[in-house]
Design an enzyme around this catalytic site. Sequence first.
Site, PDB file in Angstrom:
ATOM      1  N   CYS A 133      -2.568  14.646  19.605  1.00  0.00           N
ATOM      2  CA  CYS A 133      -3.492  15.910  19.988  1.00  0.00           C
ATOM      3  C   CYS A 133      -4.681  16.126  18.881  1.00  0.00           C
ATOM      4  CB  CYS A 133      -2.713  17.378  19.776  1.00  0.00           C
ATOM      5  SG  CYS A 133      -1.532  17.213  21.375  1.00  0.00           S
ATOM      6  N   HIS A 134      -4.224  16.190  17.592  1.00  0.00           N
ATOM      7  CA  HIS A 134      -5.191  16.620  16.384  1.00  0.00           C
ATOM      8  C   HIS A 134      -5.071  15.502  15.426  1.00  0.00           C
ATOM      9  CE1 HIS A 134      -4.545  20.042  18.721  1.00  0.00           C
ATOM     10  NE2 HIS A 134      -6.060  19.988  18.928  1.00  0.00           N
ATOM     11  N   GLY A 135      -4.530  14.467  15.462  1.00  0.00           N
ATOM     12  CA  GLY A 135      -4.405  13.313  14.566  1.00  0.00           C
ATOM     13  C   GLY A 135      -3.746  13.565  13.178  1.00  0.00           C
ATOM     14  N   PRO A 148      -4.375  17.568  10.314  1.00  0.00           N
ATOM     15  CA  PRO A 148      -4.536  19.177   9.918  1.00  0.00           C
ATOM     16  C   PRO A 148      -3.026  19.712   9.880  1.00  0.00           C
ATOM     17  CG  PRO A 148      -4.793  18.488  12.150  1.00  0.00           C
ATOM     18  CD  PRO A 148      -4.850  17.167  11.364  1.00  0.00           C
TER      19      PRO A 148
ATOM     20  N   TYR B 294     -13.307  24.303  20.744  1.00  0.00           N
ATOM     21  CA  TYR B 294     -12.221  23.392  20.586  1.00  0.00           C
ATOM     22  C   TYR B 294     -12.788  22.352  19.435  1.00  0.00           C
ATOM     23  CZ  TYR B 294      -8.242  20.209  21.520  1.00  0.00           C
ATOM     24  OH  TYR B 294      -7.129  19.839  21.502  1.00  0.00           O
TER      25      TYR B 294
END
Lengths: 169, 420
Positions: A133-135, A148, B294
């Site tokens: 999703c966000h690495g 993150p 986002y």
Amino acid sequence: MAEKKTKRRDFLFTATYAVGAVGVGAVVWPMIDQMNPDASVKALASTEVDVSTVNPGNTITVLWRGKPVFIRRRTQEEIVEAKSVKMDELKHPEKDEDRAKNPEWLVMLGVCTHLGCVPLDQKGDYNGWFCPCHGSHYDISGRIRKGPAPTNMEVPKYEFVNANTIKIG
Amino acid sequence: MSDHNYTPSSKVGKWFNDRLPLLTLANHLTDYPTPKNLNYWWTFGGILTFCLITQIVTGLTLAMHYIAHADMAFESVEHIMRDVNYGWLIRYIHANGASMFFLAVYIHIFRSLFYGSYKSPREIIWIIGIIIYLLMMAAAFMGYVLPWGQMSFWGATVITNLFSAIPLVGEGIVTWLWGGYSVDNPTLTRFFTLHYLIPFLILGLVVLHIWALHVPGNNNPVGIDIKKPSKDTVPFHPYIVIKDGFALLMFMIVFAFFVFYTPNILGHADNYIEADPLVTPAHIVPEWYLLPFYAILRSVPDKLLGVIAMLSAILILAVLPWLDTSKIRSAVFRPLYKQFYWILVADVLILGYVGAMPAEGLYLLIARVATAYYFLHFLVILPILGFKEKTLPMPLSITEPILGGSPNLAVAKNKESLDK
């Protein structure tokens, strides 16, 4: 005399507001608390998993309280790798011994601590897990190394009921 | 709104109006003096009303067939698509209607930004508008969860997890929102309830939005205060009604194109896979209208700060009337602001683009620069610009530059663009 009268009035106002506030609170709280997990959700607190068929180097995923739990049987090299990481390299320092009581078995919630996605097995820069999703990159002990996510993947309460069965929760 | 002495011509009308002055209200709405130079960017208020009504009507009819249960939601949506008479049509209108709603609201917001419609005395109209926009995002997000596909489930997981960034109470709030330890049936049923409620809250706020608008009257492309009624105004009916109606027809052509020719292009194929709590789709993206925010969320490497940045990006709009220090409303007379305005438009489009791309490498770098610029625009450029900018001379009325000849050449030159 006039002053005394005002004071009596003030007291009545304050008392009325106070009782009113308690009354409103007593009515509002059930409305809020009804949204918390109900008795039937709480009842599904623990689950038992048979791990006899898991080979070294494999991970199985089981569902516990609606969330995936990763159970990985680690190879010897993976254990050595997990133990060799220095604490000052870690964003959220935790020793591998503290995360895996039995070093062969790593049991943790398969939930990224960033925003709750399920990380992918054996991906990422640290040979562990990678959240698409966000690495966020996790190592073979499930510790956050890059990205993150603020903390390591959570280790739930679990125990070995016997050599082949893990009870989670 | 107050200067109204209306008497219905019929006896019955007068009898009724004395008891409930609905006819006075109707008369106010038809006679409402409107600046005569309003261009087509001003037609989106009417278009948005149409969008809201469309969503409510299609939503009500969908709710007659939809089942809000984790085991049945996905199938009931397929049931709507395959079995229910015209179910496919109603659902495609509803799903694409959300996108059309946001398309219109973004044009509406950027029109306000260009012509300074948020400035005194219209701050309350603007703030109500921002609240409506926030509610729209909440409604759209919860609506997207209802089909219980993979994107529904994981979108819900990611967005609700934003609250876990709050120190101390975060985890408790997330559990409370979910009604369990993950997104599950209790989450679905409450989202359905709220998704049903919010449009009616929006409807109420729209009434306040229009009420607040009718106190000072419309802003206009020249951005000056005008006398009402005067040579500078026309009555709302029939002039604006016809113009809004024509614009609405054009808008409906675009709407119908999406519904009938590419009904799924704005959605995501993964949402036709039923929700699976064990597998996250390889690439999670929100709907297009949330992408800029986002991108801001992902551009910050820290979880809490990322959430704060994202929320600030929206909430900063609410204080915009006080961040913009310029007394001149319309960008037509603000040569520097006009340039920064278009840079901001480009910046938001870039944020939207990188929001759809993976958060790594060059995309991440671009997202960070664009995020920084977004805040720079509102927090630094706008406050300073009001003091430094040399604005162009303003006409005294709307009519003056056209009929009376303008003392201001720039206005005369801009006449064409104003007329559009």
